[in-house]
Design a protein around this motif. Structure first.
Motif, PDB file in Angstrom:
ATOM      1  N   LEU A   6     -22.149  69.795  10.277  1.00  0.00           N
ATOM      2  CA  LEU A   6     -21.532  69.792  11.596  1.00  0.00           C
ATOM      3  C   LEU A   6     -21.042  71.192  11.920  1.00  0.00           C
ATOM      4  CD1 LEU A   6     -20.245  68.272  14.038  1.00  0.00           C
ATOM      5  CD2 LEU A   6     -18.269  67.855  12.560  1.00  0.00           C
ATOM      6  N   ASP A   7     -21.545  71.753  13.005  1.00  0.00           N
ATOM      7  CA  ASP A   7     -21.130  73.097  13.429  1.00  0.00           C
ATOM      8  C   ASP A   7     -21.291  74.130  12.319  1.00  0.00           C
ATOM      9  OD1 ASP A   7     -20.468  72.144  15.953  1.00  0.00           O
ATOM     10  OD2 ASP A   7     -18.387  71.749  15.402  1.00  0.00           O
ATOM     11  N   GLY A   8     -22.359  74.004  11.542  1.00  0.00           N
ATOM     12  CA  GLY A   8     -22.632  74.971  10.492  1.00  0.00           C
ATOM     13  C   GLY A   8     -21.823  74.771   9.231  1.00  0.00           C
ATOM     14  N   ARG A   9     -20.955  73.777   9.195  1.00  0.00           N
ATOM     15  CA  ARG A   9     -20.159  73.479   8.004  1.00  0.00           C
ATOM     16  C   ARG A   9     -20.643  72.184   7.372  1.00  0.00           C
ATOM     17  NH1 ARG A   9     -13.833  73.845   8.523  1.00  0.00           N
ATOM     18  NH2 ARG A   9     -14.182  73.605   6.286  1.00  0.00           N
ATOM     19  N   SER A  10     -20.392  72.041   6.073  1.00  0.00           N
ATOM     20  CA  SER A  10     -20.825  70.861   5.333  1.00  0.00           C
ATOM     21  C   SER A  10     -19.618  70.081   4.826  1.00  0.00           C
ATOM     22  CB  SER A  10     -21.700  71.267   4.139  1.00  0.00           C
ATOM     23  OG  SER A  10     -22.869  71.910   4.578  1.00  0.00           O
ATOM     24  N   TYR A  11     -19.723  68.765   4.887  1.00  0.00           N
ATOM     25  CA  TYR A  11     -18.688  67.867   4.401  1.00  0.00           C
ATOM     26  C   TYR A  11     -19.326  66.778   3.544  1.00  0.00           C
ATOM     27  CZ  TYR A  11     -16.100  69.873   8.374  1.00  0.00           C
ATOM     28  OH  TYR A  11     -15.508  70.735   9.272  1.00  0.00           O
ATOM     29  N   GLY A  12     -18.620  66.338   2.537  1.00  0.00           N
ATOM     30  CA  GLY A  12     -19.070  65.179   1.789  1.00  0.00           C
ATOM     31  C   GLY A  12     -18.769  63.909   2.556  1.00  0.00           C
ATOM     32  N   GLY A  13     -19.408  62.810   2.128  1.00  0.00           N
ATOM     33  CA  GLY A  13     -19.146  61.542   2.784  1.00  0.00           C
ATOM     34  C   GLY A  13     -19.813  60.398   2.044  1.00  0.00           C
ATOM     35  N   ILE A  14     -19.553  59.203   2.514  1.00  0.00           N
ATOM     36  CA  ILE A  14     -20.333  58.037   2.081  1.00  0.00           C
ATOM     37  C   ILE A  14     -20.918  57.407   3.338  1.00  0.00           C
ATOM     38  CG2 ILE A  14     -19.081  57.584  -0.060  1.00  0.00           C
ATOM     39  CD1 ILE A  14     -17.759  55.193   1.464  1.00  0.00           C
ATOM     40  N   THR A  15     -22.130  56.916   3.219  1.00  0.00           N
ATOM     41  CA  THR A  15     -22.872  56.410   4.372  1.00  0.00           C
ATOM     42  C   THR A  15     -23.420  55.030   4.080  1.00  0.00           C
ATOM     43  OG1 THR A  15     -23.491  58.635   5.093  1.00  0.00           O
ATOM     44  CG2 THR A  15     -24.875  56.825   5.855  1.00  0.00           C
ATOM     45  N   ASN A  16     -23.187  54.119   5.010  1.00  0.00           N
ATOM     46  CA  ASN A  16     -23.802  52.793   4.920  1.00  0.00           C
ATOM     47  C   ASN A  16     -25.005  52.737   5.847  1.00  0.00           C
ATOM     48  OD1 ASN A  16     -23.445  49.791   4.010  1.00  0.00           O
ATOM     49  ND2 ASN A  16     -23.898  49.701   6.197  1.00  0.00           N
ATOM     50  N   VAL A  17     -26.145  52.316   5.302  1.00  0.00           N
ATOM     51  CA  VAL A  17     -27.357  52.082   6.083  1.00  0.00           C
ATOM     52  C   VAL A  17     -27.564  50.578   6.152  1.00  0.00           C
ATOM     53  CG1 VAL A  17     -29.848  52.431   6.224  1.00  0.00           C
ATOM     54  CG2 VAL A  17     -28.378  54.251   5.322  1.00  0.00           C
ATOM     55  N   GLY A  18     -27.658  50.022   7.346  1.00  0.00           N
ATOM     56  CA  GLY A  18     -27.906  48.589   7.433  1.00  0.00           C
ATOM     57  C   GLY A  18     -27.301  47.946   8.658  1.00  0.00           C
ATOM     58  N   ARG A  19     -27.009  46.645   8.511  1.00  0.00           N
ATOM     59  CA  ARG A  19     -26.570  45.835   9.655  1.00  0.00           C
ATOM     60  C   ARG A  19     -25.116  45.364   9.547  1.00  0.00           C
ATOM     61  NH1 ARG A  19     -30.498  44.190  13.141  1.00  0.00           N
ATOM     62  NH2 ARG A  19     -32.677  44.410  12.486  1.00  0.00           N
ATOM     63  N   LYS A  20     -24.352  45.846   8.578  1.00  0.00           N
ATOM     64  CA  LYS A  20     -22.938  45.484   8.426  1.00  0.00           C
ATOM     65  C   LYS A  20     -22.766  43.958   8.376  1.00  0.00           C
ATOM     66  CE  LYS A  20     -21.882  49.463  11.366  1.00  0.00           C
ATOM     67  NZ  LYS A  20     -21.256  49.918  12.620  1.00  0.00           N
ATOM     68  N   PRO A  21     -23.294  43.299   7.357  1.00  0.00           N
ATOM     69  CA  PRO A  21     -23.294  41.831   7.344  1.00  0.00           C
ATOM     70  C   PRO A  21     -21.915  41.186   7.287  1.00  0.00           C
ATOM     71  CG  PRO A  21     -23.985  42.707   5.208  1.00  0.00           C
ATOM     72  CD  PRO A  21     -23.937  43.868   6.154  1.00  0.00           C
ATOM     73  N   THR A  22     -20.891  41.931   6.882  1.00  0.00           N
ATOM     74  CA  THR A  22     -19.539  41.363   6.847  1.00  0.00           C
ATOM     75  C   THR A  22     -18.952  41.240   8.255  1.00  0.00           C
ATOM     76  OG1 THR A  22     -19.228  42.403   4.674  1.00  0.00           O
ATOM     77  CG2 THR A  22     -17.252  41.617   5.785  1.00  0.00           C
ATOM     78  N   ILE A  23     -19.446  42.063   9.176  1.00  0.00           N
ATOM     79  CA  ILE A  23     -18.920  42.084  10.544  1.00  0.00           C
ATOM     80  C   ILE A  23     -19.642  41.030  11.375  1.00  0.00           C
ATOM     81  CG2 ILE A  23     -18.402  43.534  12.526  1.00  0.00           C
ATOM     82  CD1 ILE A  23     -17.150  44.393   9.819  1.00  0.00           C
ATOM     83  N   GLU A  24     -18.890  40.182  12.057  1.00  0.00           N
ATOM     84  CA  GLU A  24     -19.479  39.099  12.833  1.00  0.00           C
ATOM     85  C   GLU A  24     -20.304  39.627  14.000  1.00  0.00           C
ATOM     86  OE1 GLU A  24     -16.483  36.411  14.104  1.00  0.00           O
ATOM     87  OE2 GLU A  24     -15.937  35.766  12.079  1.00  0.00           O
ATOM     88  N   GLY A  25     -21.296  38.823  14.399  1.00  0.00           N
ATOM     89  CA  GLY A  25     -22.113  39.156  15.557  1.00  0.00           C
ATOM     90  C   GLY A  25     -23.403  39.858  15.177  1.00  0.00           C
ATOM     91  N   GLU A  26     -24.183  40.186  16.206  1.00  0.00           N
ATOM     92  CA  GLU A  26     -25.443  40.886  16.017  1.00  0.00           C
ATOM     93  C   GLU A  26     -25.180  42.381  15.921  1.00  0.00           C
ATOM     94  OE1 GLU A  26     -28.656  39.914  15.695  1.00  0.00           O
ATOM     95  OE2 GLU A  26     -27.939  37.852  15.496  1.00  0.00           O
ATOM     96  N   ASN A  27     -25.536  42.963  14.797  1.00  0.00           N
ATOM     97  CA  ASN A  27     -25.326  44.391  14.601  1.00  0.00           C
ATOM     98  C   ASN A  27     -26.676  45.084  14.441  1.00  0.00           C
ATOM     99  OD1 ASN A  27     -22.361  44.342  14.399  1.00  0.00           O
ATOM    100  ND2 ASN A  27     -22.726  43.155  12.547  1.00  0.00           N
ATOM    101  N   PRO A  28     -26.949  46.107  15.243  1.00  0.00           N
ATOM    102  CA  PRO A  28     -28.220  46.823  15.096  1.00  0.00           C
ATOM    103  C   PRO A  28     -28.257  47.596  13.781  1.00  0.00           C
ATOM    104  CG  PRO A  28     -26.775  48.019  16.583  1.00  0.00           C
ATOM    105  CD  PRO A  28     -26.087  46.718  16.262  1.00  0.00           C
ATOM    106  N   VAL A  29     -29.458  47.913  13.322  1.00  0.00           N
ATOM    107  CA  VAL A  29     -29.582  48.761  12.135  1.00  0.00           C
ATOM    108  C   VAL A  29     -28.982  50.126  12.467  1.00  0.00           C
ATOM    109  CG1 VAL A  29     -31.174  49.897  10.556  1.00  0.00           C
ATOM    110  CG2 VAL A  29     -31.618  47.540  11.312  1.00  0.00           C
ATOM    111  N   GLY A  30     -28.040  50.539  11.658  1.00  0.00           N
ATOM    112  CA  GLY A  30     -27.366  51.791  11.951  1.00  0.00           C
ATOM    113  C   GLY A  30     -27.050  52.582  10.698  1.00  0.00           C
ATOM    114  N   VAL A  31     -26.579  53.789  10.920  1.00  0.00           N
ATOM    115  CA  VAL A  31     -26.141  54.693   9.863  1.00  0.00           C
ATOM    116  C   VAL A  31     -24.672  55.005  10.148  1.00  0.00           C
ATOM    117  CG1 VAL A  31     -26.440  56.995   8.865  1.00  0.00           C
ATOM    118  CG2 VAL A  31     -28.449  55.654   9.519  1.00  0.00           C
ATOM    119  N   GLU A  32     -23.778  54.526   9.277  1.00  0.00           N
ATOM    120  CA  GLU A  32     -22.339  54.661   9.493  1.00  0.00           C
ATOM    121  C   GLU A  32     -21.742  55.482   8.358  1.00  0.00           C
ATOM    122  OE1 GLU A  32     -18.415  51.876  10.429  1.00  0.00           O
ATOM    123  OE2 GLU A  32     -20.213  50.976   9.537  1.00  0.00           O
ATOM    124  N   THR A  33     -21.043  56.557   8.697  1.00  0.00           N
ATOM    125  CA  THR A  33     -20.584  57.515   7.698  1.00  0.00           C
ATOM    126  C   THR A  33     -19.090  57.752   7.778  1.00  0.00           C
ATOM    127  OG1 THR A  33     -22.737  58.652   7.818  1.00  0.00           O
ATOM    128  CG2 THR A  33     -20.908  59.868   6.822  1.00  0.00           C
TER     129      THR A  33
END
Length: 311
Positions: A227-254
């Motif tokens: 981001l803006d030429g700087r680097s940060y660590g993180g954890i990322t979830n790829v998927g549909r967030k099955p714990t969250i109710e409703g229809e969730n699109p495939v996403g990348v959440e970090t």
């Protein structure tokens, strides 16, 4: 970099070194082509990459296919590598039946070709009849010399986009990143989510990748965010967030370590370093939050080791 797309009407008048192909993934083999182009660039040539607006194989064989790099990601990487022109040529009906010689004539009418750089596996024109031999034979007639690059191999196998897709589908990010020569990434705009992470004290940013983008298996990954030429660590979830109710699109959440700020509408690069666990449904949101905190601690350790190896 000038990005030429959506038109067949363009002219590049400067002496140019050109490379052609799908360039899906821009992996280590492709980077050999880029290095050869940069040699000619230092001699005063402009550099240009010619690709099609969609993979021709999808049209010819009716395959949907998933790609390692979207067109926007190719623009991003080629620009970062100092390419002067990226040509994303419309793959109209006439392209399917165009003979190789006519294809070369078309290129020469639009680009002042000094060199054409290609690998030994490169094919073009009707029935894929054109190859590196034809480039070398026909080049003088169109005023260019052909520079042919040998395939790069890893453990006796050609490095290819197909091979890298296999590793990503298995979740073997270490091997995929080795073959790519960089960390596999998703480039995309940060969009609004449900703000659940912020409510839990674990803020996250959400991206919705293009449908054609190949994602690793659903799960949690240690990631690196640029981001803006700087680097940060993180954890990322790829998927549909099955714990969250409703229809969730495939996403990348970090969740980005040690960062606070509003990133909505910003374009960020999220790189996948290591798979931590599969995506799963938790009994409650609180149980999910507890697991996220454990993943964050593990992710911090993995990212710290990653940084030490890079120094």
């Amino acid at each position: 970099m000038e990005y030429i797309r959506g038109t067949t009407e363009f002219q590049i008048k400067e002496p140019t070194v050109l490379s052609l192909g799908k360039f899906d993934g821009l992996h280590m083999g492709h980077q050999l082509l880029m290095e050869k182009m940069q040699e000619k660039q230092r001699l005063g040539c402009r550099t240009a990459v010619f690709t099609f607006d969609i993979p021709p194989r999808s049209l010819v064989e009716g395959e949907s296919g998933q790609v390692l790099t979207t067109n926007r990601e190719k623009e991003y990487v080629f620009s970062r590598n100092g390419i002067d022109y990226l040509i994303e040529y419309p793959f109209g009906p006439g392209m399917r039946s165009m003979e190789p010689e006519d294809f070369l004539s078309m290129l020469a009418s639009k680009i002042n070709l000094a060199w054409v750089v290609a690998g030994r596996d490169f094919h073009f024109g009707h029935n894929r009849r054109g190859d590196y031999r034809l480039l070398a034979e026909q080049g003088p007639a169109y005023g260019f010399a052909a520079s042919i690059v040998e395939k790069m191999q890893y453990q006796g196998r050609d490095i290819s986009s197909t091979c890298i897709r296999e590793q990503i589908r298995k979740g073997d990010m270490a091997l995929a990143n080795l073959l790519l020569g960089y960390e596999y990434f998703v480039l995309g705009e940060v969009v609004h989510g449900r703000r659940l992470g912020r409510e839990l004290g674990i803020p996250t940013v959400n991206q919705i990748p293009a449908p054609e983008k190949l994602l690793p298996p659903f799960g949690v990954y240690v990631s690196r965010v640029v981001l803006d030429g700087r680097s940060y660590g993180g954890i990322t979830n790829v998927g549909r967030k099955p714990t969250i109710e409703g229809e969730n699109p495939v996403g990348v959440e970090t969740h980005i370590f040690d960062y606070s700020g509003d990133l909505y509408g910003r374009e960020i690069e999220v790189q996948f370093l290591r798979h931590l666990r599969p995506e799963k449904r938790f009994a409650s949101v609180e149980a999910l939050a507890d697991e996220m905190r454990r993943n964050i601690e593990q992710g911090r350790r993995v990212f710290a080791e990653y940084k030490r190896r890079k120094i």
